[in-house]
Write an enzyme that holds these catalytic residues in place. Structure first.
Site, short mmCIF file in Angstrom:
data_model
loop_
_atom_site.label_atom_id
_atom_site.label_comp_id
_atom_site.label_asym_id
_atom_site.label_seq_id
_atom_site.Cartn_x
_atom_site.Cartn_y
_atom_site.Cartn_z
N LYS A 58 0.83 -1.21 0.00
CA LYS A 58 0.00 0.00 0.00
C LYS A 58 0.87 1.26 0.00
O LYS A 58 0.61 2.21 -0.75
CB LYS A 58 -0.93 0.00 1.22
CG LYS A 58 -2.03 -1.05 1.15
CD LYS A 58 -2.83 -1.07 2.44
CE LYS A 58 -3.94 -2.11 2.39
NZ LYS A 58 -4.74 -2.14 3.64
N SER A 74 -0.68 0.81 5.95
CA SER A 74 -0.95 -0.05 7.11
C SER A 74 -1.97 -1.11 6.73
O SER A 74 -2.80 -0.90 5.84
CB SER A 74 -1.46 0.79 8.29
OG SER A 74 -1.62 -0.01 9.45
N ASP A 75 -1.88 -2.24 7.40
CA ASP A 75 -2.85 -3.31 7.17
C ASP A 75 -3.01 -4.11 8.46
O ASP A 75 -2.07 -4.21 9.25
CB ASP A 75 -2.41 -4.23 6.04
CG ASP A 75 -3.55 -5.13 5.58
OD1 ASP A 75 -4.42 -4.63 4.85
OD2 ASP A 75 -3.58 -6.30 5.98
N GLN A 76 -4.19 -4.66 8.65
CA GLN A 76 -4.46 -5.48 9.83
C GLN A 76 -5.10 -6.80 9.42
O GLN A 76 -6.02 -6.82 8.61
CB GLN A 76 -5.38 -4.74 10.80
CG GLN A 76 -5.64 -5.51 12.09
CD GLN A 76 -6.59 -4.76 13.00
OE1 GLN A 76 -7.80 -4.80 12.79
NE2 GLN A 76 -6.05 -4.06 13.99
#
EC number: 3.6.1.-
Length: 198
Positions: A58, A74-76
């Site tokens: 991203k 960011s990623d979760q």
């Protein structure tokens, strides 16, 4: 460390309203750019690996369009016993997720990448959050989902809202990571990239 550049733009590479709200707490001017990244897990990829790869992808996708800016990606991914759980998307999937997580510990793997193409700066980090869910009755799951409709949240619960009532414990060294953006790490990485947080 790159020289401080108060005029360098800050861009959040995300479509998440939660990350946008969290970043706004820092009182820094920033813009938002959708990263348009394929989030399909790869074969054999762990939840932590998936979160790290997507955060980096991203940031890189947005940095390619804004090479002079400092970019946050960011990623979760919710990690249930090594299995990645994505966003439920609808009521039935959310019911199934919460039933599976009932009485168990889920690790929310929140990955962060900050980069600036112009300076060559790139840093990555991971902020795992261990969340222990109570034993949940079906009527509790149904009442919660009808009240909050967290269908765009990994793990089908919003800890910052009524979802806190589903939990027994949260273990984290960066509390906002569970909502989607670890602000302690974000501040540290923005300072390292040359931005003044204050």
């Amino acid at each position: 460390m790159p020289p401080a550049s108060p005029s360098r733009a800050l861009v959040l590479g995300s479509t998440s309203v939660y990350r946008r709200e969290l970043l706004s707490r820092l009182h820094l001017p920033f813009s938002v750019e959708p990263p348009h990244v394929d989030e399909t897990p790869r074969a054999g990829e762990t939840p932590a690996e998936l979160a790290r790869r997507l955060a980096a992808a991203k940031a890189a996708a947005v940095a390619a369009k804004h090479p002079d800016a400092v970019v946050i990606g960011s990623d979760q991914v919710a990690d249930l016993e090594g299995e990645p759980l994505g966003k439920p998307g609808n009521h039935a999937n959310a019911v199934a997720q919460l039933r599976r997580m009932s009485g168990k510990t889920v690790v929310f793997q929140t990955a962060l990448t900050v980069m600036c193409q112009a300076t060559g700066f790139t840093q990555h980090d991971l902020a795992p959050v261990r969340v222990r869910f109570r034993e949940l009755a079906d009527h509790e799951i149904e009442a919660y989902l009808r009240a909050e409709q967290p269908y765009d949240c990994a793990g089908s619960a919003k800890s910052e809202g009524l979802g806190i009532a589903l939990l027994e414990a949260i273990d984290s060294d960066d509390p906002t990571a569970l909502v989607g953006l670890p602000l302690i790490r974000t501040c540290r990485m923005l300072r390292a990239a040359g931005l003044q947080v204050f």
